[in-house]
Write a protein that holds these residues in place. Structure first.
Motif, short mmCIF file in Angstrom:
data_model
loop_
_atom_site.label_atom_id
_atom_site.label_comp_id
_atom_site.label_asym_id
_atom_site.label_seq_id
_atom_site.Cartn_x
_atom_site.Cartn_y
_atom_site.Cartn_z
N CYS A 82 0.91 -1.23 -0.03
CA CYS A 82 -0.10 -0.03 -0.05
C CYS A 82 0.87 1.16 -0.06
O CYS A 82 1.86 1.44 0.98
CB CYS A 82 -0.85 -0.09 1.36
SG CYS A 82 -1.94 1.42 1.52
N THR A 83 0.72 2.23 -0.76
CA THR A 83 1.22 3.37 -1.09
C THR A 83 0.49 4.55 -0.13
O THR A 83 1.13 5.78 -0.24
CB THR A 83 1.42 3.96 -2.40
OG1 THR A 83 0.37 4.18 -2.93
CG2 THR A 83 2.10 2.77 -3.32
N GLY A 84 -0.67 4.31 0.11
CA GLY A 84 -1.38 5.39 0.85
C GLY A 84 -2.13 6.24 -0.05
O GLY A 84 -2.04 7.53 0.34
N CYS A 85 -2.29 5.78 -1.35
CA CYS A 85 -2.82 6.88 -2.42
C CYS A 85 -4.19 7.35 -1.93
O CYS A 85 -4.75 8.46 -2.37
CB CYS A 85 -2.78 6.40 -3.65
SG CYS A 85 -3.89 4.92 -3.90
N GLY A 86 -5.06 6.57 -1.30
CA GLY A 86 -6.36 6.88 -0.82
C GLY A 86 -7.31 6.64 -1.75
O GLY A 86 -8.53 6.85 -1.51
N CYS A 88 -8.80 3.65 -2.74
CA CYS A 88 -9.66 2.75 -2.26
C CYS A 88 -10.74 3.22 -1.32
O CYS A 88 -11.85 2.80 -1.20
CB CYS A 88 -8.96 1.65 -1.33
SG CYS A 88 -7.77 2.30 0.01
N HIS A 105 -3.21 1.93 4.36
CA HIS A 105 -4.61 2.02 4.92
C HIS A 105 -5.04 0.94 5.63
O HIS A 105 -4.53 -0.48 5.53
CB HIS A 105 -5.37 2.34 3.51
CG HIS A 105 -5.51 4.06 3.26
ND1 HIS A 105 -4.18 4.41 3.24
CD2 HIS A 105 -6.27 4.75 3.02
CE1 HIS A 105 -4.47 5.76 2.95
NE2 HIS A 105 -5.54 6.00 2.73
N CYS A 122 -7.61 -0.16 -6.44
CA CYS A 122 -6.14 -0.21 -6.38
C CYS A 122 -5.46 -0.28 -7.40
O CYS A 122 -5.30 -1.52 -8.03
CB CYS A 122 -5.87 -1.14 -4.98
SG CYS A 122 -4.11 -1.07 -4.46
N PHE A 124 -2.16 -0.80 -7.16
CA PHE A 124 -1.00 -1.34 -6.75
C PHE A 124 -0.92 -2.75 -6.04
O PHE A 124 -0.16 -3.35 -5.45
CB PHE A 124 -0.40 -0.59 -5.44
CG PHE A 124 -0.10 0.97 -5.93
CD1 PHE A 124 1.13 1.31 -6.65
CD2 PHE A 124 -1.14 2.09 -5.65
CE1 PHE A 124 1.23 2.47 -7.02
CE2 PHE A 124 -0.77 3.40 -6.20
CZ PHE A 124 0.36 3.69 -6.72
S1 SF4 Z 1 -5.81 2.15 -3.45
FE1 SF4 Z 1 -5.93 1.77 -1.07
S2 SF4 Z 1 -4.79 -0.12 -0.63
FE2 SF4 Z 1 -4.33 0.63 -2.93
S3 SF4 Z 1 -2.37 1.53 -2.52
FE3 SF4 Z 1 -4.03 3.11 -2.53
S4 SF4 Z 1 -4.26 3.41 -0.33
FE4 SF4 Z 1 -3.16 1.45 -0.49
#
Ligand code: SF4
Ligand code: SF4
Length: 135
Positions: A82-86, A88, A105, A122, A124
């Motif tokens: 998880c990269t924490g892109c948010g 999801c 997350h 997601c 990733f």
């Molecule tokens: S979409 Fe959610 S689970 Fe996937 S990398 Fe972003 S924060 Fe992490």
């Protein structure tokens, strides 16, 4: 048939259910007076034919290999991926995902309705599915 299939999808499948479904399907094909009745069992017979191992996984191990049966699937986030892109948390209809930007997350299993939207969103491959343990 619908009741048996629902039981299988919700973790109440029993040994012999596959054979019972096949018997019901063949009986319908043999005794139905119209074409609709004769062809209605085809989807069940076809899925048993090509995905019998998935039926067996649901019945014998209470697992959904495809991760689509909510009662048998638990969604989790791999913290390392998880990269924490948010993304999801933005698509989650149950507000079940929390986490700060650029940090891993977390999914709250009590809120998650196992819709699968987070896994689709997601980029990733950080959302994983695992067997939901019986309560
Ligand atoms: S979409 Fe959610 S689970 Fe996937 S990398 Fe972003 S924060 Fe992490
Ligand atoms: S599976 Fe659906 S409800 Fe569960 S955390 Fe993912 S988006 Fe939210």
């Amino acid at each position: 048939m619908r009741a048996i299939l629902t039981d299988i999808c919700e973790g109440r499948g029993r040994p012999g259910d596959i054979e019972l479904l096949e018997r019901i399907c063949h009986t319908m094909q043999d005794v139905s007076l119209c074409a609709l009745g004769r062809t209605a069992p085809n989807p069940v017979l076809t899925t048993i034919r090509f995905f019998r191992d998935e039926y067996e996984a649901h019945i014998e191990r209470k697992e959904c290999p495809a991760g689509v049966c909510p009662d048998l699937t638990r969604f989790t986030i791999n913290a390392e991926a998880c990269t924490g892109c948010g993304m999801c948390s933005r698509v989650c209809p149950a507000n079940a995902i929390s986490g700060e930007v650029k940090t891993a997350h977390v999914i709250d299993p009590d809120k998650c309705i196992a819709c699968g939207s987070c896994r689709e969103a997601c980029r990733f491959d950080a959302v994983e599915t695992m067997r939901r343990m019986p309560a």
